[in-house]
Design an enzyme around this catalytic site. Sequence first.
Site: not given
Length: 428
Positions: A307, A364
Amino acid sequence: MSKNAILQIDGKSYELPILKGTENEVALDISSLRSATNGVITYDPGFKNTGSCKSAITFLDGEKGILRYRGYSIEDLAENSNFLEVAYLIIFGELPTKDQFEKFENDVKGQAILNEEMKNIINGFPRSAHPMGMLSSLTSALTAFNPSPVNVKSEADMYNAIVKILGKFQVLVAWVYAKNQGTPRNYADYNLDYVSNIMQMLFRIPIKKYTVNPIAAKALDKLLILHEDHEQNCSTSTVRIVGSSEAGLFASLSAGVSALWGRLHGGANQAVIEMLEQINKDGGDVEKYILKAKDPNDPFRLMGFGHRVYKNFDPRAKIIKAAADDVLAELHVKDPILKIARHLEEVALKDDYFVSRKLYPNVDFYSGIIYKALGIPSEMFTVMFALGRLPGWIAQWREMRLNVEPIGRPRQLYVGQTLRPYKTLNKR
Ligand code: CMC
């Protein structure tokens, strides 16, 4: 800390004001840099170090794994609130009173209908069209049916636009799904709450009685809350920058849907499940895919890992992982993909490549497993993400317009040809 930073260029000193946020975040104010220095700009590809605005909506600390909407922790909201209430909080800044919430919910329900002519547009898409492409086009098409621009300074005008898009977007999501599945389009049911309504519009078919499973609705509600806002990510920055040209709300949101579609952003949820299914088909050899992800000559990346801002853990992933376990157990779904996901996570978290780069599972990684358990096909995963992110995009668009931010227009470092004379065709 002093109030100014000193920057030296070619022996000359320039003072840059230091700004502090309410959570003690520090920023150098370079807004006068170019004029003061006669043309010097900053260079920051991907805006990894650049704050594009002041915002009071979401606080995120990537090192500590903190995510808060308007001061409330994501854990608290996911456990105790619901999607529409959090939407109100994010957009208007405070949790609604009972009366405010009832009015808001009813007003959103009252907008959950589309002009019948929208069906002509949907009919024009090939059945194979990706639902995100359809959703982006249809969101933009709403402008054609609602042509008056929103006056952001009028609270009533803004409120009407907000309930309108929240009501209509859920129908778009359901109708995009119906197109994808070849099933009849359903309308909203005034007696149901927002999330239950989505579910019945997605899954009800005329030949069977459909009752919303409360466990599934609760799981979906939680997922949508976790996706509602995430400060200045790619799609949100897109919405703000498109809106900064004074493009309308629906047009800006449509651009946000397109930005979210990419595999490195919201599209990762579809890519994760496809990756897990591929590993499963390939005999479940997790180590082989870890090696591929680490190979600098292989474009393969471990989808759902890493991320831009979370460098310890993604707090949303923690909640979703626990929710995935619960949902699969409660719905009695046995999915081999969950086992592969757990194994992949375990191996990656011990591997120096991932540890040294601070790559952890993101939101996700497990969300697709829940969507799959709810019966949602993978091409629809990013559409569900968009549905969740909608309140955040609206809130950020509104904040940007109320702050009267200047049009977004970055500079560049030109590295092309210097001036050269035109050559006629016969001399080239
Ligand atoms: N698999 C393998 N290597 C990776 C991965 C990954 N998923 N992510 C980053 N790396 C490596 C990358 O190759 C680089 O290595 P090196 O330093 O040797 O060149 C290093 O880690 C830093 O990566 P980066 O691409 O510079 O980091 P970034 O901040 O620009 O990218 C990211 C962040 C999310 C785009 C990236 O981690 C990625 O591509 N992840 C997979 C896609 C994904 O899951 N996206 C969903 C993000 S969460 C949902 C959302 O809000 O959008």
